[in-house]
Design an enzyme around this catalytic site. Structure first.
Site, mmCIF file in Angstrom:
data_model
loop_
_atom_site.group_PDB
_atom_site.id
_atom_site.type_symbol
_atom_site.label_atom_id
_atom_site.label_comp_id
_atom_site.label_asym_id
_atom_site.label_seq_id
_atom_site.Cartn_x
_atom_site.Cartn_y
_atom_site.Cartn_z
ATOM 1 C CG HIS A 1 -15.698 -7.899 -27.035
ATOM 2 N ND1 HIS A 1 -14.723 -6.937 -27.185
ATOM 3 C CD2 HIS A 1 -16.403 -7.543 -25.937
ATOM 4 C CE1 HIS A 1 -14.850 -6.035 -26.204
ATOM 5 N NE2 HIS A 1 -15.856 -6.394 -25.440
ATOM 6 C CB ILE A 2 -18.713 -14.393 -28.358
ATOM 7 C CG1 ILE A 2 -18.200 -14.483 -26.904
ATOM 8 C CG2 ILE A 2 -18.619 -15.743 -29.030
ATOM 9 C CD1 ILE A 2 -19.048 -15.337 -26.004
#
Lengths: 411, 555
Positions: free
Chosen positions: B487-488
């Site tokens: 989850h950048i």
């Protein structure tokens, strides 16, 4: 609507029960015949992946038909009827239903898919040339054909024609929801609005609606047919053949079926296969009796309603599936060289479980023991496919984990 | 390919694909993707099954392998990123992504919870990060649309109003049915310790996890058939991935150009964006112009390209505030068999810890109940390897079976603060395309690490309630390296102040009025929701803003 009455509605709903049930059996039979191992004939693993996906879709559709059957039971009990699971055995006379095509147990293939497409035909679909070509049905007969969708249209009209306060006399506590029976979309029917909602769900899942013919059963069968066609063409291009299904006979019957004369029936001649087929029918019958009990009993002690429902659904997925697949691996008999058998889905008596929960539990436990003992015996036979043993061990697991210890009866 | 477009979209992941699909009906759209479209799904599944190392990226390596890896995707901590070695530093950035048509949604899990209303106001409420320039209510209608576009299955009744997150529409599909282990965990929760001084007195109950996975046939894609290999690839296409909307965009006459690595976004002297320059996998350079550019290349590649282009960085925030959801697992061996691996890897979770006053002191977290045995760290293969040291034959078979059917894991996603020192910059090292690799600085601070200890307490309670022996528990703690969630987020954040944010509330660059940035790089904070649904909602909202802007520019 002319002649709308409770008895007419019960009759229509019972016909719907038979049809949903029969369709589930047809779809399951086709799914059971799909080859599940790359080692079967000349499947490439890419073809095998397609078969796995097709099997998944067929099992899903069959599970929705069982949901439709359960929903029809809710509709029946709402108006004073009772859950009904009988249906005509296979092969069916082609005039039994005014549906145009008889329900049939046949292996997966183009013909079966075309048949399935017809059963779920939306009312406005006009491209029926394939039906004329495939089944030699005249277009005018197709237009008059009484499809499943048309049956539910008539059922809906009946629900809407009879005054609510006269019609909905059923005990509301008998209605089964998703908290009891793991069908996500099942509707508890208590009035006209919920009845219409239930019918909407059945019709949308089957024939779709004007906005969507892609994700309904009809759309899925059209897509499966197209994908099958593509793989067959690809195989021909490399000078091969694509045979996704085991060579199962159509409309098998067991020696238990005394009505052995129906045209088109194929009696299983191999004695061992016949015994396995009878076991399948008995497990199937037990499952139906347990499921019916859920829908006719209302709340039961010791969370019994939910546990009977869970056991019935687990029998479908964990025991009947491997047993059905096993039958499509076993020889049908000397009259059918190179052919395998399949489950007959034979139903011979409509024996409900008793109303008393303790007595019902005793009977179910006894039946589990009998069937497991028979299954263990059949599993030791040299011909027994591995998947048969898997099915029997799952049946035993269901019995051990979900059933009750009944109270002793003193006489 | 033409030379002039109305809109160029850089990146054919879920954000770029959705925007392309919506805009292509009316505008001339070019969708550029650095990676390839690649092989058919069935071939990708085959690559995964036969891979020696079954990593997230193993299905997706180009076949045959090209002489040069022109659009490398990270598949570990140091194969592409320039950062300290992961073996020496547990705090390195661990999340990876796929540069291919459809993007990282090819290997995502598919979870689609919404952010909570309080997640948009973490500064006002809890004193960290920046408030979003939009509220939950602003985004709510777009969440509904995103759920329809992706095809999200969930329980509307259960989730409506969760921590104030009202839902104006039902999910397009009913929930994926809870797994057998979920049912057992739900029973066990009733016996688990429920009171911790930090948290509210609401009981721990299981909530369904909304997911972009078909519980019925939907949008021409099949129903989930329980393969349980969602990560890294759904063999049947029941799990949504961005290629769905790429295909729709192309059907709407968008032009897709794969293997096109944008090296520069070009601007005129007045700051208006004029187009892009890109190279193909043969190294040839191309230039294309557009009225408007959308940068949708994920929260590492987007800031990298902006830094390369020298654009949009008046605020000095481009590349900063890099966030992930530090993730971890708690494992046990349950007393009763739980029969994992039937169905998706997770179908339910515990949302109780996603919000509360405690967030002033330590992180919020969301827990997922696993349906995949021992999760990432105790896979059946790992269990087998351990047992092989002492067992063989029937004994091995029995012990393996008895353990694997009882293994259970709980995962958690923890929120982390946006820290300016966590950032993406340009490395001096280059990839095969001679483009600087991303250099990462990353650390997880005490705000999140304090949360790990609380998480461990909660997990212990649940796992013991399942009848596990204390010696069989594996729990995260302060010294446990966290896992990556993929989850950048955060590197081009939204805000109202051009001096400390990169884009405005419409995701339009403060500095270049015809440059939009899509994806989770615009998130000011991460909350505890997997970001893809929020990405989709913001992208759909942005598509409307872009449409309006283009229409106005014509008048």
């Amino acid at each position: 609507m002319k002649n709308a009455s409770r008895s007419a509605l019960i009759s229509l709903l019972s016909e719907a029960c038979e049809l949903e049930h029969g369709l589930a059996c047809s779809y399951l039979y086709a799914a059971f015949t799909l080859k599940l191992s790359v080692s079967e004939n000349d499947l490439t693993w890419q073809e095998f992946q397609s078969l796995r996906i097709w099997a998944g879709q067929l099992y899903f559709i069959a599970s929705q038909e069982m949901m439709h059957l359960s929903q029809a039971w809710n509709l029946l009990t709402a108006i004073g009827g009772t859950p009904y699971y009988m249906r005509p055995n296979f092969p069916q006379g082609h005039k039994y239903y005014p549906i145009g095509l008889p329900l049939k147990l046949e292996p997966f293939g183009r013909r079966a898919l075309k048949r399935f497409t017809f059963y779920e035909l939306p009312s406005h679909v006009s491209d029926t040339a394939f039906l004329e070509k495939e089944f030699r049905i005249k277009l005018s007969a197709i237009e008059k054909a009484f499809t499943v969708g048309k049956l539910y249209t008539e059922i809906r009209a009946c629900f809407n024609a009879i005054p609510q306060d006269e019609l909905f006399i059923g005990d509301k506590s008998l209605q089964v929801g998703a908290d009891i029976c793991h069908f996500n979309e099942i509707v508890k029917v208590t009035d006209r609005e919920s009845a219409n909602r239930a019918i909407d769900t059945i019709m949308e899942q089957g024939e779709g609606n004007s906005n969507d013919q892609v994700d309904c059963h009809y759309g899925l069968f059209v897509r499966l047919d197209k994908e099958l066609d593509q793989l067959e063409q690809a195989a021909r291009t490399r000078s091969g053949k694509f045979e996704p299904a085991r060579p199962a006979i159509e409309d098998p019957i067991t020696s238990f079926d005394r009505n052995m004369g129906p045209q088109g029936a194929h009696k299983i001649e191999d004695p061992y296969t016949n015994d396995v087929a009878i076991l399948f029918d008995n497990v199937y019958s037990l499952m139906l009796r347990m499921l019916q009990y859920v829908f006719q009993s209302g709340p039961l002690p010791a969370d019994g309603q939910r546990r009977f429902a869970e056991a019935a659904i687990q029998i479908m997925a964990r025991a009947l599936k491997p047993l059905g697949e096993a039958l499509t691996l076993l020889p049908a008999g000397p009259s059918y060289p190179g052919k395998t058998a399949g489950p007959a889905f034979g139903l011979y008596r409509h024996v409900s479980l008793p109303a008393d929960f303790n007595a019902a539990t005793i009977m179910v436990n006894e039946r589990f023991e009998e069937l497991i003992a028979e299954g263990r015996k059949l599993s030791t036979h040299p011909k027994a496919p591995a998947v048969l043993l898997s099915g029997i061990s799952k049946l035993e697991d269901i019995a051990n984990r979900l059933m009750f210890t009944p109270k002793p009866i003193t006489v | 390919m033409d030379k002039n477009y109305d809109v160029i979209i850089i990146g054919a992941g879920v954000a770029g694909a959705l925007i392309a699909d919506k805009l292509a009906k009316k505008w001339k759209v070019l969708l550029l993707e650095a990676g390839e479209k690649g092989r058919e799904r069935v071939e990708l599944v085959g690559s995964y099954l036969t891979a020696t190392a079954q990593t997230l990226g193993s299905p997706y390596k180009p076949v045959p392998a090209p002489a040069k890896n022109m659009a490398p995707s990270p598949d570990g901590t140091n194969d592409y990123y320039d950062q300290p070695p992961g073996t020496e530093n547990p705090m390195v950035f661990k999340s990876t992504y796929e540069r291919r048509v459809g993007g990282s949604t090819w290997h995502w899990l598919g979870n689609c919870p919404r952010l909570l209303p309080s997640d948009f106001k973490s500064n006002t409420l809890y004193g960290f990060g920046k408030d979003w320039p939009i509220t939950y209510d602003d985004l709510e209608p777009w969440y509904c649309q995103a759920e329809k576009e992706l095809g999200v299955a969930g329980d509307h009744e259960q989730l409506n109003g969760l921590f104030g997150a009202h839902r104006s529409q039902a999910f397009p599909m009913n929930r994926i049915w809870p797994s057998y282990s979920d049912l057992k965990v739900a029973e066990a929760l009733q016996g688990a310790a429920q009171q911790w001084s930090d948290f509210n007195n609401e009981p721990m109950v299981l909530f369904c996890t909304p997911q972009a996975r078909n519980s019925v046939p939907y949008d021409g894609r099949p129903v989930c058939t329980g393969n349980s290999s969602c990560v890294p690839i759904c063999p049947v296409g029941a799990k949504y991935d961005g290629s769905v909307h790429v295909n729709k965009a192309v059907a709407n006459k968008a032009t897709l150009s794969e293997k096109s690595i944008v090296t520069r976004i070009t601007a005129a002297k007045d700051g208006s964006i004029t187009g892009v320059t890109f190279i193909d996998w043969d190294g040839r350079e191309h230039s294309v112009s557009a009225k408007l550019v959308v940068l949708a290349a994920n929260a590492i590649e987007s800031p990298k390209l902006l830094l390369l282009s020298g654009l949009a960085n008046r605020s000095d925030q481009v590349g900063r505030n890099l966030m992930d959801h530090p993730q971890g697992e708690g494992l046990c061996v349950s007393r009763e068999p739980l029969f994992p691996f039937r169905g998706p890897p997770t179908t339910s979770g515990i949302d109780k810890f996603r919000d509360g006053a405690f967030r002033k002191d330590f992180c919020a977290f969301r827990m997922s109940m696993g349906n995949d045995g021992g999760g990432r760290t105790q896979s059946p293969a790992n269990v087998l390897n351990q047992l092989l040291k002492t067992d063989f034959g029937a004994s091995l078979r029995t012990k393996l079976r008895e353990k694997v059917i009882r293994q259970f894991r709980i995962s958690f996603l923890a929120e982390m603060k946006p820290l300016p020192s966590n950032r993406v910059t340009l490395s001096s090292q280059v990839d095969d395309a001679m483009i600087p690799r991303p250099k990462l600085s990353f650390n997880v601070d005490d705000y999140t690490m304090k949360g790990f200890d609380r998480i461990a307490d909660v997990m212990r309670s649940i796992l013991l309630a399942l009848g596990s022996k204390p010696e069989d528990l594996v729990l995260p703690n302060h010294s446990t390296p966290f896992l990556a969630a993929g989850h950048i987020m955060g590197t081009c954040r939204m805000g109202t102040d051009p001096n400390d944010s990169v884009v405005d509330a419409e995701c339009r660059s403060h500095d270049h009025k015809n440059l939009f940035i899509a994806g989770s790089s615009v998130f000011p904070t991460g909350g505890t929701a997997n970001p893809t649904l929020t990405i989709a909602a913001i992208s759909l909202r942005m598509a409307q803003s872009i449409d309006n802007q283009l229409k106005m520019s014509q008048t």
